[in-house]
Design a protein around this motif. Structure first.
Motif, PDB file in Angstrom:
ATOM      1  N   UNK A   4      29.015 -15.531  63.228  1.00 47.85           N
ATOM      2  CA  UNK A   4      29.839 -14.485  62.632  1.00 47.85           C
ATOM      3  C   UNK A   4      30.672 -13.827  63.717  1.00 47.85           C
ATOM      4  N   UNK A   5      31.813 -13.299  63.300  1.00 48.31           N
ATOM      5  CA  UNK A   5      32.659 -12.566  64.237  1.00 48.31           C
ATOM      6  C   UNK A   5      33.021 -11.237  63.576  1.00 48.31           C
ATOM      7  N   UNK A   6      32.439 -10.174  64.068  1.00 45.10           N
ATOM      8  CA  UNK A   6      32.692  -8.843  63.512  1.00 45.10           C
ATOM      9  C   UNK A   6      33.790  -8.195  64.350  1.00 45.10           C
ATOM     10  N   UNK A   7      34.954  -8.012  63.719  1.00 46.90           N
ATOM     11  CA  UNK A   7      36.099  -7.505  64.486  1.00 46.90           C
ATOM     12  C   UNK A   7      36.511  -6.111  64.011  1.00 46.90           C
ATOM     13  N   UNK A   8      37.362  -5.508  64.829  1.00 46.65           N
ATOM     14  CA  UNK A   8      37.944  -4.210  64.481  1.00 46.65           C
ATOM     15  C   UNK A   8      36.862  -3.173  64.150  1.00 46.65           C
ATOM     16  N   UNK A   9      35.873  -3.078  65.025  1.00 41.33           N
ATOM     17  CA  UNK A   9      34.757  -2.140  64.805  1.00 41.33           C
ATOM     18  C   UNK A   9      34.694  -1.136  65.947  1.00 41.33           C
ATOM     19  N   UNK A  10      34.214   0.063  65.609  1.00 39.19           N
ATOM     20  CA  UNK A  10      33.905   1.034  66.660  1.00 39.19           C
ATOM     21  C   UNK A  10      32.485   0.751  67.112  1.00 39.19           C
ATOM     22  N   UNK A  11      32.353   0.265  68.312  1.00 31.25           N
ATOM     23  CA  UNK A  11      31.037  -0.151  68.797  1.00 31.25           C
ATOM     24  C   UNK A  11      30.310   1.029  69.435  1.00 31.25           C
ATOM     25  N   UNK A  21      36.512   0.766  70.526  1.00 31.61           N
ATOM     26  CA  UNK A  21      36.952  -0.247  69.577  1.00 31.61           C
ATOM     27  C   UNK A  21      36.724  -1.636  70.180  1.00 31.61           C
ATOM     28  N   UNK A  22      36.197  -2.546  69.362  1.00 33.72           N
ATOM     29  CA  UNK A  22      35.955  -3.883  69.882  1.00 33.72           C
ATOM     30  C   UNK A  22      35.469  -4.830  68.814  1.00 33.72           C
ATOM     31  N   UNK A  23      34.925  -5.954  69.267  1.00 32.00           N
ATOM     32  CA  UNK A  23      34.441  -6.968  68.338  1.00 32.00           C
ATOM     33  C   UNK A  23      33.169  -7.596  68.897  1.00 32.00           C
ATOM     34  N   UNK A  24      32.368  -8.158  67.987  1.00 36.50           N
ATOM     35  CA  UNK A  24      31.100  -8.768  68.387  1.00 36.50           C
ATOM     36  C   UNK A  24      30.993 -10.157  67.786  1.00 36.50           C
ATOM     37  N   UNK A  25      30.667 -11.121  68.619  1.00 35.77           N
ATOM     38  CA  UNK A  25      30.387 -12.469  68.140  1.00 35.77           C
ATOM     39  C   UNK A  25      28.880 -12.636  68.021  1.00 35.77           C
ATOM     40  N   UNK A  26      28.483 -13.232  66.891  1.00 36.11           N
ATOM     41  CA  UNK A  26      27.070 -13.491  66.667  1.00 36.11           C
ATOM     42  C   UNK A  26      26.866 -14.994  66.604  1.00 36.11           C
ATOM     43  N   UNK A  42      40.917 -14.546  70.223  1.00 38.86           N
ATOM     44  CA  UNK A  42      39.571 -15.023  69.913  1.00 38.86           C
ATOM     45  C   UNK A  42      39.412 -15.291  68.422  1.00 38.86           C
ATOM     46  N   UNK A  43      40.046 -14.456  67.588  1.00 40.74           N
ATOM     47  CA  UNK A  43      39.942 -14.646  66.142  1.00 40.74           C
ATOM     48  C   UNK A  43      40.534 -15.993  65.748  1.00 40.74           C
ATOM     49  N   UNK A  44      41.685 -16.322  66.389  1.00 41.61           N
ATOM     50  CA  UNK A  44      42.369 -17.572  66.038  1.00 41.61           C
ATOM     51  C   UNK A  44      41.483 -18.785  66.291  1.00 41.61           C
ATOM     52  N   UNK A  45      40.640 -18.667  67.321  1.00 39.85           N
ATOM     53  CA  UNK A  45      39.805 -19.807  67.680  1.00 39.85           C
ATOM     54  C   UNK A  45      38.506 -19.860  66.874  1.00 39.85           C
ATOM     55  N   UNK A  50      34.481 -16.813  58.670  1.00 39.86           N
ATOM     56  CA  UNK A  50      33.344 -16.281  59.412  1.00 39.86           C
ATOM     57  C   UNK A  50      33.729 -15.001  60.145  1.00 39.86           C
ATOM     58  N   UNK A  51      34.951 -14.554  59.912  1.00 37.72           N
ATOM     59  CA  UNK A  51      35.415 -13.334  60.572  1.00 37.72           C
ATOM     60  C   UNK A  51      35.296 -12.168  59.588  1.00 37.72           C
ATOM     61  N   UNK A  52      34.636 -11.110  60.027  1.00 36.95           N
ATOM     62  CA  UNK A  52      34.490  -9.910  59.191  1.00 36.95           C
ATOM     63  C   UNK A  52      35.307  -8.788  59.826  1.00 36.95           C
ATOM     64  N   UNK A  53      36.333  -8.315  59.108  1.00 39.64           N
ATOM     65  CA  UNK A  53      37.118  -7.184  59.608  1.00 39.64           C
ATOM     66  C   UNK A  53      36.390  -5.891  59.240  1.00 39.64           C
ATOM     67  N   UNK A  54      35.970  -5.154  60.236  1.00 39.01           N
ATOM     68  CA  UNK A  54      35.171  -3.949  59.990  1.00 39.01           C
ATOM     69  C   UNK A  54      36.039  -2.721  59.699  1.00 39.01           C
ATOM     70  N   UNK A  55      37.334  -2.897  59.639  1.00 42.31           N
ATOM     71  CA  UNK A  55      38.264  -1.825  59.269  1.00 42.31           C
ATOM     72  C   UNK A  55      38.111  -0.563  60.101  1.00 42.31           C
ATOM     73  N   UNK A  56      37.756  -0.718  61.339  1.00 46.26           N
ATOM     74  CA  UNK A  56      37.652   0.453  62.209  1.00 46.26           C
ATOM     75  C   UNK A  56      36.401   1.287  61.992  1.00 46.26           C
ATOM     76  N   UNK A  57      35.471   0.766  61.173  1.00 48.67           N
ATOM     77  CA  UNK A  57      34.222   1.517  60.971  1.00 48.67           C
ATOM     78  C   UNK A  57      33.248   1.264  62.117  1.00 48.67           C
ATOM     79  N   UNK A  58      32.091   1.937  62.037  1.00 50.83           N
ATOM     80  CA  UNK A  58      31.179   1.995  63.182  1.00 50.83           C
ATOM     81  C   UNK A  58      30.119   0.907  63.125  1.00 50.83           C
ATOM     82  N   UNK A  59      29.966   0.210  64.237  1.00 52.78           N
ATOM     83  CA  UNK A  59      28.963  -0.843  64.342  1.00 52.78           C
ATOM     84  C   UNK A  59      27.974  -0.462  65.443  1.00 52.78           C
ATOM     85  N   UNK A  60      26.708  -0.480  65.093  1.00 48.22           N
ATOM     86  CA  UNK A  60      25.702  -0.023  66.054  1.00 48.22           C
ATOM     87  C   UNK A  60      24.448  -0.869  65.914  1.00 48.22           C
ATOM     88  N   UNK A  61      23.571  -0.829  66.918  1.00 44.17           N
ATOM     89  CA  UNK A  61      22.292  -1.521  66.766  1.00 44.17           C
ATOM     90  C   UNK A  61      21.532  -0.950  65.568  1.00 44.17           C
TER      91      UNK A  61
END
Lengths: 430, 317
Positions: A4-11, A21-26, A42-45, A50-61
């Protein structure tokens, strides 16, 4: 294994204390890459879909919640692994550390195996059990700490029952130390707190309810800390709720004792007056304290003196709550309200998100030696994606928990979990 | 008429005007009760159930007599002996009661807040006859009526409530009522029997009887429960009497015309000197009992009027 590729997230990185702001590859259930630039390329590749656009929301452990009560065995009508698991996933909790105050108490390796098996069958999140410290939680004889430790007990606790005898408790601590096992306790002087339903003060006096002085917590903690100093054990105070107990905690940490402390989300967000006209959904143990105590514990979380915030999820059915206040059972469900309630502290400006996340995720994982709570390459992809701002009014009947005893019913809250991932697999999506 | 409440759960919910309304009507019932024919039809056709989850002889008798004099059908349920022992919850009891269609429910319960819980589940008017350590509103009202009739007013008086404040619902209801009517309230007793931070409620706290009683208009004594005399809260009965028991010498610090009250039943020689309790010039303890019946008649009459008014509205809708 699905990448998975979680993009456009506030990490939110609780370790670094940052938010960016960033992205996480799983990959294969783990975080394989964290990007803060060149994301477009990176998204293009990456495989489409499998790419999830997080719309600028918050991603945390994902949250690591120490001290969840699940009704198995004994009280499955109040909560099962299945319902608790669903509630945890919806609440952004990816690891539940369960309590042994079941019926019967989890005090044998056989009982612990039952829990481990049921948990794996029924729940989509990690469940790690704690075991009782003494047989039947009766405070007399220690459990088979070695066997239980080997069987996967991550800590030993009699929960809200204090081991009254200092001799018994000191032996438990000494024995646990030899195994490096963590002992968790509920600091409270048992004599002073006996029969109490609320904290002492003006409210208790006006309502005519039996009360316990906040001093009982400090006394309980001071005793435990003295025994920890004597034995050298690893110790965690599960719920520090009073200002008076904090200096003792600070002294113990300064002296280099292996001591940590937690607090429940209810003690951080509610006070004694919320009980109002004998509303038993607000009856918790220890009782809700004064506003001064609440403010002091919030500050202690912000400063790191209190390490861990827990839900202290305690399901109770309507029958055990619809009783006169003194007779009503203690405890509140909180798996699904832990995050929005904790965000109240952020919205109030009392704490920032990375600091909050240290208490919700990193610190509890560290204390238990779990590989969780970090936003780092190689760490398990246990993640929560949330929107901290969406307002809503809580309807307790919409909770996934089997029991609906929340003090936040009909209250305005802010913050919703959008997705929860465990090992890179989405276990909840709003 | 200024009395809108559906239930009488505590003094805390009453306004000063509502308190006066009850007391004014009580005065009328005192007159009625002194006649040879002591009967009115104010509650005729209504059913009054007295539910006592805790022992009581005097309060229950007073409520029973009050209901009967107003023409209600009165039933007593001794709850200690019945379904509670069989494990029935308070909510189940409420549902059972609803099916019996009572109009007035008089409840005493050993737990604070229990009467309020019951009131939220039943369809009739509920009167709190004492819940745990919380409130005992009719006792405070009868005390207020007694004071008003003896002192000619119920404001700007200095009143000492003495003894076991911590465990007393009588003390709580009284200090709230007397505060609402703008009196100076003093609490006197050993610190072990004083609720914590009670001074924040606008009362003065004393642990010395002579200081506490100085220049007061009213001395209100409280009963000391036997089970509290064993060294847990106070060292002994005799030391308690020596330091906190009301006798002529301690009373001499109060105003010359100060009255002495006690909610009963008394422990003679523990909290009060027997001779003083019987002194008709100072003690108004017998009047309190008389006022109790009148106050309960007034309270039930007023609640029944509101009950009828709300059911009339219901018919119109």
């Amino acid at each position: 294994m699905s990448d998975l590729f979680l993009t456009n997230a506030r990490l939110i990185d609780p370790e670094a204390g940052t938010e960016m702001l960033g992205a996480i590859k799983i990959s294969e259930g783990k975080i394989s890459e964290i990007l803060t630039q060149d994301i477009e390329k990176a998204i293009k590749n990456f495989p489409v879909g499998k790419v999830v656009d997080c719309s600028g929301q918050y991603l945390a452990p994902g949250i690591v919640d120490i001290g969840v009560k699940i009704g198995e065995p004994g009280e499955r009508h109040k909560e099962s692994f299945r319902t608790a698991g669903a509630a945890a996933a919806a609440g952004g909790i990816t690891t539940m550390i369960t309590r042994p105050d079941t019926t019967p108490a989890l005090d044998t390796p056989e009982a612990l195996e039952f829990v481990a098996r049921r948990a794996n069958e029924a729940a989509p999140v990690h469940i790690l059990p704690m075991a009782a410290l003494t047989k039947g939680r009766e405070g007399r004889e220690m459990v088979e700490i070695g066997f239980l430790h080997d069987a996967g007990a991550v800590a030993f606790t009699d929960c809200d029952r204090v081991v009254e005898s200092p001799k018994v408790f000191s032996r438990c601590l000494t024995y646990a130390r030899s195994l490096g096992a963590l002992v968790m306790a509920h600091p409270q002087d048992p004599g002073l707190s006996k029969g109490a339903a609320v904290t002492s003060g003006k409210f208790a006096s006006l309502k005519g309810l039996p009360a316990v002085s906040p001093m009982a917590e400090r006394m309980g903690l001071e005793r435990d800390l003295a025994l920890v100093e004597m034995t050298g054990a690893r110790y965690h105070a599960d719920c520090i709720s009073t200002a008076g107990a904090l200096p003792a905690l600070q002294r113990a940490k300064d002296a280099g004792l292996d001591v940590t402390a937690g607090v429940s989300i209810h003690h951080l967000t509610l006070n004694e007056f919320d009980v109002g006209d004998y509303r038993s959904f607000f009856k918790v143990k220890p009782p809700l304290r004064s506003e001064d105590d609440r403010v002091a514990t919030v500050a202690a979380v912000a400063s790191g003196l209190i390490d861990v915030i827990s839900s202290f999820h305690t399901p109770q059915d309507e029958e055990s709550k619809r009783l006169p206040y003194e007779e009503a059972a203690s405890g509140a469900v909180a798996l699904e309200t832990l995050l929005p309630a904790a965000l109240r502290l952020v919205h109030a400006g009392a704490i920032d998100l990375p600091t909050l996340w240290r208490a919700l995720s990193l610190n509890p994982a560290r204390r238990l030696g779990l590989d969780a709570g970090r936003l780092a390459v190689g760490a398990p992809a246990d993640l929560v994606l949330f929107d901290p701002n969406t307002p809503f009014v809580l309807d307790r009947f919409k909770l996934r928990s089997k029991s609906k005893n929340t003090p936040f019913d009909e209250q305005r809250m802010q913050g919703k979990v959008l997705k929860t991932f465990v090992g890179g697999i989405e276990v909840f999506g709003a | 008429m200024s009395f809108r409440a559906k239930h009488l759960l505590g003094i805390e919910q009453l306004s000063p005007e509502e308190i006066e309304t009850i007391l004014n009507l009580s005065d009328e019932y005192v007159d009625l009760n002194r006649r040879q024919v002591k009967h009115s039809d104010a509650l005729a056709g209504l059913t009054q159930i007295n539910m006592f989850f805790e022992n009581s002889t005097r309060t229950q008798a007073s409520f029973e007599l009050a209901g009967k004099r107003l023409g209600a059908d009165v039933m007593n349920m001794a709850m200690q002996a019945s379904s509670v022992k069989k494990g029935e919850t308070l909510i189940d009891t409420a549902l059972t009661l609803n099916a019996m269609h009572p109009d007035l429910l008089v409840v005493r319960h050993p737990h604070s807040g229990a009467v309020e819980l019951l009131a939220s589940k039943v369809n009739c008017a509920v009167l709190n006859a004492g819940d745990g350590r919380h409130e005992h509103p009719t006792q405070a009202l009868l005390d207020a009526l007694t004071i008003r009739r003896k002192k000619g007013r119920l404001h700007r008086l200095s009143i000492a409530i003495c003894g076991d404040i911590a465990h007393s619902r009588v003390a709580r209801s009284n200090l709230i009522l007397l505060g609402k009517m703008e009196n100076r309230v003093r609490l006197v007793g050993p610190p072990t029997l004083m609720p914590s931070q009670i001074a924040e409620l606008g009362v003065e706290v004393f642990d010395d009887m002579r200081e506490g009683l100085k220049d007061v208009d009213v001395v209100m004594m409280l009963r000391l429960q036997r089970e509290r005399m064993d060294g847990g809260f106070i060292p002994s009965e005799r030391e308690y009497y020596h330091r906190f028991g009301l006798d002529a010498e301690k009373l001499s610090y109060a105003k010359q015309d100060a009255i002495v009250m006690h909610p009963g039943p008394m422990n003679r020689g523990v909290e009060i000197d027997g001779l003083l309790a019987d002194d008709i010039n100072r003690s108004v303890i017998q009047e309190q009992v008389e006022m109790g019946v009148a106050v309960r008649m007034a309270a039930m009459d007023l609640l029944a009027r509101n009950l009828r008014a709300s059911s009339d509205e219901g018919v119109m809708v």
